[in-house]
Design a protein around this motif. Structure first.
Motif, short mmCIF file in Angstrom:
data_model
loop_
_atom_site.label_atom_id
_atom_site.label_comp_id
_atom_site.label_asym_id
_atom_site.label_seq_id
_atom_site.Cartn_x
_atom_site.Cartn_y
_atom_site.Cartn_z
N GLU A 193 0.77 -1.28 0.03
CA GLU A 193 -0.04 -0.08 -0.14
C GLU A 193 0.93 1.25 -0.10
OE1 GLU A 193 -2.82 2.15 3.24
OE2 GLU A 193 -3.12 -0.15 2.97
N ILE A 194 1.78 1.42 0.92
CA ILE A 194 2.54 2.50 1.02
C ILE A 194 3.46 2.64 -0.11
CG2 ILE A 194 4.24 3.87 2.43
CD1 ILE A 194 1.25 3.68 3.43
N ALA A 195 4.30 1.64 -0.65
CA ALA A 195 5.28 1.35 -1.77
C ALA A 195 4.66 2.02 -3.00
CB ALA A 195 6.02 0.34 -1.87
N ALA A 196 3.36 1.70 -3.28
CA ALA A 196 2.55 1.99 -4.57
C ALA A 196 2.30 3.52 -4.42
CB ALA A 196 1.50 1.16 -4.55
N GLY A 197 1.80 3.93 -3.31
CA GLY A 197 1.49 5.44 -3.32
C GLY A 197 2.71 6.29 -3.17
N ALA A 198 3.83 5.63 -2.71
CA ALA A 198 5.17 6.49 -2.51
C ALA A 198 6.10 6.62 -3.96
CB ALA A 198 6.00 5.94 -1.36
N TRP A 199 6.13 5.55 -4.57
CA TRP A 199 6.78 5.32 -5.72
C TRP A 199 6.07 5.51 -7.22
CZ3 TRP A 199 11.88 5.81 -5.53
CH2 TRP A 199 12.61 5.55 -4.27
N SER A 200 4.79 5.70 -6.88
CA SER A 200 4.06 5.95 -8.47
C SER A 200 4.32 7.32 -8.97
CB SER A 200 2.61 5.34 -8.26
OG SER A 200 2.21 6.39 -7.06
N ALA A 201 4.57 8.25 -8.14
CA ALA A 201 4.76 9.54 -8.77
C ALA A 201 6.13 9.58 -9.44
CB ALA A 201 4.47 10.45 -7.65
N VAL A 202 7.10 8.99 -8.86
CA VAL A 202 8.42 9.05 -9.32
C VAL A 202 8.37 8.28 -10.76
CG1 VAL A 202 10.70 8.16 -9.02
CG2 VAL A 202 9.38 8.95 -7.11
N PHE A 203 7.59 7.10 -10.88
CA PHE A 203 7.60 6.42 -12.16
C PHE A 203 6.75 7.26 -12.95
CE2 PHE A 203 5.60 3.29 -14.97
CZ PHE A 203 6.83 2.85 -15.48
N LEU A 204 5.88 8.04 -12.74
CA LEU A 204 5.22 8.69 -13.71
C LEU A 204 5.73 9.84 -14.11
CD1 LEU A 204 1.49 8.72 -12.08
CD2 LEU A 204 2.31 7.31 -14.17
N THR A 205 6.64 10.49 -13.29
CA THR A 205 7.26 11.69 -13.70
C THR A 205 8.55 11.16 -14.58
OG1 THR A 205 8.58 11.81 -11.56
CG2 THR A 205 6.43 13.11 -12.05
N ASP A 206 9.50 10.19 -14.05
CA ASP A 206 10.78 10.18 -14.41
C ASP A 206 10.85 9.02 -15.60
OD1 ASP A 206 11.32 11.57 -12.37
OD2 ASP A 206 13.09 10.53 -11.68
N ALA A 207 9.81 8.07 -15.52
CA ALA A 207 9.61 6.94 -16.56
C ALA A 207 8.76 7.52 -17.81
CB ALA A 207 9.56 5.72 -15.80
N LEU A 208 7.46 7.98 -17.33
CA LEU A 208 6.51 8.22 -18.39
C LEU A 208 6.54 9.77 -18.82
CD1 LEU A 208 3.55 6.01 -17.03
CD2 LEU A 208 5.71 5.40 -18.70
N GLY A 209 7.40 10.52 -18.07
CA GLY A 209 7.52 12.14 -18.72
C GLY A 209 6.67 12.84 -18.35
N GLY A 224 17.38 1.68 -12.10
CA GLY A 224 16.82 2.87 -12.32
C GLY A 224 15.33 2.77 -12.01
N VAL A 225 14.58 3.99 -12.33
CA VAL A 225 13.06 4.05 -12.04
C VAL A 225 12.20 2.94 -12.60
CG1 VAL A 225 13.02 6.40 -11.49
CG2 VAL A 225 12.69 5.72 -13.89
N GLY A 226 12.63 2.31 -13.69
CA GLY A 226 11.87 1.04 -14.33
C GLY A 226 11.89 0.01 -13.50
N ALA A 227 12.49 -0.08 -12.59
CA ALA A 227 12.29 -1.40 -11.60
C ALA A 227 11.17 -1.21 -10.68
CB ALA A 227 13.55 -1.24 -10.46
N ILE A 228 10.53 0.00 -10.68
CA ILE A 228 9.41 0.16 -9.64
C ILE A 228 8.23 -0.83 -10.13
CG2 ILE A 228 7.75 1.96 -9.03
CD1 ILE A 228 9.89 4.11 -9.39
N THR A 229 7.94 -0.73 -11.20
CA THR A 229 6.69 -1.59 -11.49
C THR A 229 6.93 -3.03 -11.41
OG1 THR A 229 7.24 -1.30 -13.93
CG2 THR A 229 5.62 0.08 -12.99
N PRO A 230 7.87 -3.57 -11.73
CA PRO A 230 8.01 -5.08 -11.57
C PRO A 230 8.10 -5.47 -10.23
CG PRO A 230 10.15 -4.32 -12.67
CD PRO A 230 9.09 -3.22 -12.70
N ALA A 231 8.74 -4.32 -9.34
CA ALA A 231 8.85 -4.56 -7.69
C ALA A 231 7.63 -4.67 -7.31
CB ALA A 231 9.81 -3.50 -7.20
#
Length: 370
Positions: free
Chosen positions: A200-216, A336-343
């Motif tokens: 729950e907490i990891a998804a809320g914390a790291w999703s913004a990083v993925f959306l900005t840094d990986a998806l632009g 790198g930030v691409g590791a967020i989603t498989p994790a």
């Protein structure tokens, strides 16, 4: 107000790390500091409640949280921000177990679901503080707002009409009928709470990083995506509390399935829309798990052991939030930030397995106790 800081840190981090000149992986330092502080105070909350009334404990914890949010919002040094996040975690770690024990021992799924749902609403509202402003300092405004709100809570808790309304959790009865806590069941429960809270907490914390840094995406757009996650989590949590009735197990199973599907969609993300939809589905799946597993604790371990086990479960949940989110930070630093989603997909799979194991052990234990 316990939910707002959890939802705020992840969406504030893209701006905060630039202001403090930190890499993306440094979010793990804040997550570990805050959740380990939560773990420390939540572990001591049961002993503190036996020696002091809940009212001064909650008040002191709210003061610490207000000072912590103020420190983060005004910090010009990353070390000051770390201290502030630790104070926020310590304050929440005292308040959460007290209120959770009182409501769970009432054996009212609707009440527990509503309380946890309001937590999620606070977390869902946090991204709005960032999305509402395009300023690079909007994260400071968010934390200053949290500080002010905790200050108002201190005043409200000590108003003449509410003073004394909070009571400490009742002592366990000397004798109680029903199931008896088994060591294996408690261990599996602690592992399940560890994984659920970590996801729950990891998804809320790291999703913004993925959306900005990986998806632009811009920080404002990413904040809206994270808002969808917390909003779906809030709606699912409130719905489970109101509608689960005598079938919480069905909601738990549906939540595990939805969470796995959402995590896989977020991982594959053929486009940004699918990524945001998968993130929202992940929130809807994980939302009902924590409150429903909490309210089932007295039935699982018996009234005699329930208060202690609830405290241990919340401590395990805080430790899971720290280690899972921090572990993803280490993975991000290496790959790198691409590791967020498989994790997140891997954590969702492990969570579903542990929750299913706990449910099987619970059903088997109830049959034996009959």
């Amino acid at each position: 107000m316990l939910g707002v800081p959890d939802g705020l840190l992840g969406v504030a981090w893209p701006q905060m790390r630039r202001a403090h000149h930190q890499p993306a992986s440094a979010l793990a330092v804040l997550l570990l500091g805050g959740t380990c502080a939560f773990f420390a105070t939540s572990s001591m909350s049961g002993l503190a409640a036996q020696r002091f009334r809940a009212q001064p404990l909650v008040t002191a914890a709210a003061v610490a949280a207000a000072l912590g949010a103020l420190a983060v919002g005004t910090s010009t040094d990353f070390r000051v921000a770390v201290v502030g996040v630790v104070l926020l975690g310590a304050g929440g770690g005292m308040i959460d177990p007290l209120l959770s024990s009182i409501t769970s021992l009432d054996d009212n799924a609707r009440l527990v679901g509503f309380m946890h749902g309001v937590f999620a609403i606070g977390a869902a509202g946090a991204p709005l503080l960032i999305a509402a402003s395009a300023s690079s300092s909007s994260w400071r405004v968010g934390y200053l707002a949290v500080a002010g709100a905790f200050g108002l809570l201190v005043v409200g808790w000590n108003a003449p009409k509410t003073r004394g309304a909070l009571v400490s959790p009742p002592p366990p009865p000397r004798a109680a009928s029903g199931p008896v806590a088994r060591r294996g069941d408690v261990v599996v429960a602690l592992a399940a709470f560890f994984a659920v809270s970590g996801l729950e907490i990891a998804a809320g914390a790291w999703s913004a990083v993925f959306l900005t840094d990986a998806l632009g995406q811009t920080p404002s757009a990413a904040s809206l995506g994270v808002l969808g996650y917390w909003a779906a989590l809030s709606i699912a949590r409130l719905s489970a509390g109101a509608l689960s009735g005598g079938r919480p197990g069905s909601w738990i199973a549906a939540g595990c399935l939805a969470g796995m599907v959402g995590a896989v969609l977020f991982w594959l993300h053929p486009n940004t829309a699918v990524a945001v939809a998968g993130l929202a589905l992940l929130g809807a799946g994980v939302g009902p798990l924590l409150p429903l597993l909490t309210v089932l604790t007295p039935r699982r371990v018996g009234q005699l052991a329930a208060a202690n086990v609830i405290g241990w479960q919340l401590a395990a949940a805080s430790l899971g939030a720290a280690l899972v989110a921090g572990g993803i930070g280490l993975w991000v630093r290496a790959d790198g930030v691409g590791a967020i989603t498989p994790a997140l997909a891997l954590v969702a799979l492990v969570t579903a397995g542990l929750v299913a194991m706990l449910e099987r052990r619970t059903r088997a234990g109830l049959v034996r106790d009959r």
